[in-house]
Design a protein around this motif. Structure first.
Motif, PDB file in Angstrom:
ATOM      1  N   LYS A  99       0.840  -1.203   0.000  1.00  7.47           N
ATOM      2  CA  LYS A  99       0.000   0.000   0.000  1.00  7.47           C
ATOM      3  C   LYS A  99       0.874   1.252   0.000  1.00  7.47           C
ATOM      4  N   LEU A 100       1.953   1.239   0.771  1.00  7.50           N
ATOM      5  CA  LEU A 100       2.859   2.393   0.796  1.00  7.50           C
ATOM      6  C   LEU A 100       3.491   2.621  -0.572  1.00  7.50           C
ATOM      7  N   LYS A 101       3.859   1.534  -1.263  1.00  5.52           N
ATOM      8  CA  LYS A 101       4.420   1.673  -2.615  1.00  5.52           C
ATOM      9  C   LYS A 101       3.377   2.238  -3.577  1.00  5.52           C
ATOM     10  N   GLU A 102       2.117   1.817  -3.420  1.00  3.30           N
ATOM     11  CA  GLU A 102       1.038   2.378  -4.240  1.00  3.30           C
ATOM     12  C   GLU A 102       0.917   3.876  -3.986  1.00  3.30           C
ATOM     13  N   TRP A 103       0.947   4.283  -2.726  1.00  2.95           N
ATOM     14  CA  TRP A 103       0.846   5.701  -2.378  1.00  2.95           C
ATOM     15  C   TRP A 103       1.992   6.466  -3.019  1.00  2.95           C
ATOM     16  N   TYR A 104       3.210   5.918  -2.925  1.00  2.00           N
ATOM     17  CA  TYR A 104       4.375   6.612  -3.479  1.00  2.00           C
ATOM     18  C   TYR A 104       4.263   6.747  -5.000  1.00  2.00           C
ATOM     19  N   ASN A 105       3.857   5.679  -5.656  1.00  2.00           N
ATOM     20  CA  ASN A 105       3.771   5.696  -7.106  1.00  2.00           C
ATOM     21  C   ASN A 105       2.656   6.622  -7.621  1.00  2.00           C
TER      22      ASN A 105
END
Length: 107
Positions: A99-105
């Motif tokens: 989820k954090l990677k989704e937010w960053y992307n």
């Protein structure tokens, strides 16, 4: 042969950074409540990392960044430190790094 978990070490231009060790260091800073690190691709260095951080309200993010810059070598500085009100959790109550990677992307 034991190589460690995938994603536990970032190779930032030949300099190895342990994600668990960096999370422990950041968590130890005064005013930091929670920390999660995600690895990201970097065009120049190959890999880098981004920190998601929950602060306790008594410290400002700029103070934390200044402390990191004063205490750690520049190669260990994260690409970004993002303050969030809370870290997302999986159904098993672990930090949801996907989820954090989704937010960053998306950001």
């Amino acid at each position: 042969m034991f190589n460690g978990r995938a994603g536990d070490v970032i190779n930032k231009g030949g300099y190895k950074i342990s994600i668990p060790e960096m999370e422990l260091y950041l968590q130890s800073l005064q005013g930091v409540s929670e920390v999660a690190i995600i690895d990201i691709a970097d065009e120049i260095r190959g890999e880098d990392y981004v920190v998601y951080m929950v602060l306790d309200g008594e410290v400002r993010l700029s103070e934390v960044i200044e402390l990191i810059h004063n205490k750690r070598p520049p190669v260990e500085w994260p690409k970004a430190i993002i303050e969030v009100p809370m870290l997302p959790l999986t159904e098993c109550s672990k930090v949801d790094k996907r989820k954090l990677k989704e937010w960053y992307n998306k950001g």
